[in-house]
Enzyme design. Structure first.
Site, PDB file in Angstrom:
ATOM      1  N   GLY A 114      13.741-128.852 -73.719  1.00 32.68           N
ATOM      2  CA  GLY A 114      14.622-128.539 -72.603  1.00 32.68           C
ATOM      3  C   GLY A 114      15.282-129.790 -72.066  1.00 32.68           C
ATOM      4  N   ASP A 151      10.402-122.694 -80.815  1.00 34.27           N
ATOM      5  CA  ASP A 151      11.811-123.012 -80.592  1.00 34.27           C
ATOM      6  C   ASP A 151      11.897-124.459 -80.139  1.00 34.27           C
ATOM      7  OD1 ASP A 151      14.715-122.316 -79.954  1.00 34.27           O
ATOM      8  OD2 ASP A 151      14.011-122.866 -77.951  1.00 34.27           O
ATOM      9  N   ASP A 153      14.087-127.268 -78.424  1.00 32.05           N
ATOM     10  CA  ASP A 153      15.245-127.439 -77.541  1.00 32.05           C
ATOM     11  C   ASP A 153      15.438-128.929 -77.284  1.00 32.05           C
ATOM     12  OD1 ASP A 153      17.224-127.329 -75.653  1.00 32.05           O
ATOM     13  OD2 ASP A 153      16.253-125.825 -74.403  1.00 32.05           O
ATOM     14  N   GLU A 155      17.722-131.889 -76.447  1.00 24.61           N
ATOM     15  CA  GLU A 155      19.008-132.172 -75.807  1.00 24.61           C
ATOM     16  C   GLU A 155      19.146-133.680 -75.558  1.00 24.61           C
ATOM     17  OE1 GLU A 155      19.838-129.518 -72.514  1.00 24.61           O
ATOM     18  OE2 GLU A 155      18.613-127.948 -73.411  1.00 24.61           O
ATOM     19  N   TYR A 156      19.683-134.409 -76.560  1.00 25.75           N
ATOM     20  CA  TYR A 156      20.274-134.006 -77.825  1.00 25.75           C
ATOM     21  C   TYR A 156      19.955-135.069 -78.868  1.00 25.75           C
ATOM     22  CZ  TYR A 156      23.031-130.941 -74.808  1.00 25.75           C
ATOM     23  OH  TYR A 156      23.396-130.006 -73.890  1.00 25.75           O
ATOM     24  N   TYR A 235      27.717-122.404 -73.110  1.00 30.15           N
ATOM     25  CA  TYR A 235      27.958-122.344 -71.668  1.00 30.15           C
ATOM     26  C   TYR A 235      27.972-123.765 -71.122  1.00 30.15           C
ATOM     27  CZ  TYR A 235      22.907-121.628 -72.558  1.00 30.15           C
ATOM     28  OH  TYR A 235      21.633-121.675 -73.073  1.00 30.15           O
ATOM     29  N   TRP A 381      20.157-117.527 -71.092  1.00 30.34           N
ATOM     30  CA  TRP A 381      19.381-118.272 -70.103  1.00 30.34           C
ATOM     31  C   TRP A 381      19.730-117.681 -68.735  1.00 30.34           C
ATOM     32  CZ3 TRP A 381      15.639-121.915 -70.145  1.00 30.34           C
ATOM     33  CH2 TRP A 381      15.315-122.491 -68.911  1.00 30.34           C
TER      34      TRP A 381
END
Length: 401
Positions: A114, A151, A153, A155-156, A235, A381
């Protein structure tokens, strides 16, 4: 970059079982205000449990002063999973997994990283022992709770979203290649475990939507070989710290939008991945269940505040911030529809508040686009941002059926 041959069993394991995924993030830290009992598992194919961190040097939490959370790891090995609150997270996961009994299409996956917790990914990806620790820790957790996969996540890769403090390393030029290696090793281990356990363990990622993330595309094509699918975070194309209003999840280009030339809209993001050679059935389009607001916005020539100068972001949204859940938007302003962008927006001429958001009409347009492009499905989300009647989730599910 040289293509790698995938064993037949692995290729079959990651082939799509369906083309109608409806994937929603469950924010574990909101479990008191949004308990698992509030989740409508009958309209989901997967819940991504957000978020689990990575351990490094015995600690987890973002090494950045504004994110005031650093704690000891439960399993103090570099690369091992680290929990925000192990007891609460464990209880939440068990409750989510229990929903699978009544809803056989529903899966539960842990999401690692995240925005706040991606700063250790570069370190882990660059270290073979740390990657091995991550794989062992993830597999143990998946089996312990009866989960369906992981998963990632990040970033990045190559460009940390939240900068490190001095002396820390949060990004490397070789991050992309290291990510490919990491996921390839994870796939091999999960496939071997799946043979033993009689099930398929999924591996997905949350991926950036802009051209900087995709680059020339070669790396995402290679990465996708080891993934079940890629969740494109389509988004946040416009944010409230910008001086002018703008749609944060437009589906198509609006020539009136000053940044249209930059490709900041969802359909362009999808086309970047397709153009890179990623199969359509390995792409899931991300949509937001939240909106952003600006204040002190000029009405402009059309009287609707669109693309107009403002005084800054609002401060009456979720947790005093500038984002709104869908349920919070009632009465915030007059609704408008941008047909070019396929995006709704609100404007209150009395107080100058302008809000970009997603609603059932715009989601129906996105479902239509997903079907036209033969994508794998939709991700959003996040679950707690919907209203109590689950209008947004219902729209996605009914459209995908």
């Amino acid at each position: 970059m040289r293509a790698k041959l995938i064993p037949l069993v692995a290729a079959l394991a990651v082939s799509p079982a369906m083309a109608s995924e409806v994937v929603g993030y469950y924010p574990g830290w909101k479990h008191e205000s949004f308990p698992v009992a509030s989740v409508d598992a009958s309209r989901l194919t997967m819940a991504l449990y957000a978020f689990v961190d990575l351990c490094w040097d015995g600690k987890h939490g973002n090494p950045e002063p504004s994110v005031n959370y650093v704690a000891a790891c439960q399993e103090p090995l570099n690369g091992a999973l680290a929990w925000r609150d192990e007891a609460a997270d464990g209880a939440n996961l068990r409750a989510l997994v229990a929903l699978k009994k009544q809803h056989p299409q529903f899966k539960v996956v842990i999401s690692v990283g995240g925005w706040d917790w991606s700063n250790r990914f570069s370190n882990v990806a660059a270290s073979a022992p740390a990657r091995a620790n991550f794989i062992a820790s993830s597999l143990k957790t998946v089996r312990k709770y009866g989960l369906d996969g992981v998963d990632l996540d990040w970033e990045y890769p190559g460009e940390a979203g939240v900068p490190c403090v001095a002396g820390e390393v949060c990004a490397r030029p070789e991050d992309r290649q290291n990510f490919i290696t990491w996921v390839r090793e994870l796939r091999a281990a999960f496939d071997a475990a799946g043979k033993q356990d009689g099930k398929h363990y999924t591996i997905t990622i949350a991926a950036g939507a802009n051209g900087n993330y995709v680059g020339d595309g070669a790396w995402v094509k290679e990465l996708a070989r080891s993934l079940d699918w890629i969740n494109i975070m389509a988004y946040d194309y416009h944010m409230p710290w910008e001086k002018n209003t703008g749609h944060h999840s437009a589906l198509y280009a609006d020539p009136k939008d000053p940044v249209t030339a930059n490709g900041f809209y969802a359909s362009r993001s999808v086309q970047r991945y397709l153009g890179a050679g990623v199969a359509a059935d390995k792409l899931v389009l991300g949509v937001p269940f939240y909106g952003y607001g600006w204040k002190g916005c000029a009405a402009g020539p059309d009287g609707d505040g669109q693309y107009q100068a403002c005084a800054g972001g609002v401060s009456d949204g979720i947790n005093g911030g500038n984002s709104y859940g869908y349920a919070q938007l009632q009465g915030k302003g007059k609704r408008y529809w941008n047909a070019a962008a396929s995006a709704p927006y609100l404007y209150n001429a009395e107080n100058g508040v302008w809000i970009t958001y997603e609603d059932p009409q715009s989601l129906k347009e996105k479902v239509r686009y997903i079907k036209q492009q033969k994508l794998r499905g939709a991700m959003f989300w996040e679950l707690s941002a919907d209203d109590s009647e689950h209008h947004l989730l219902r729209t996605l599910w009914d459209g995908m059926k």
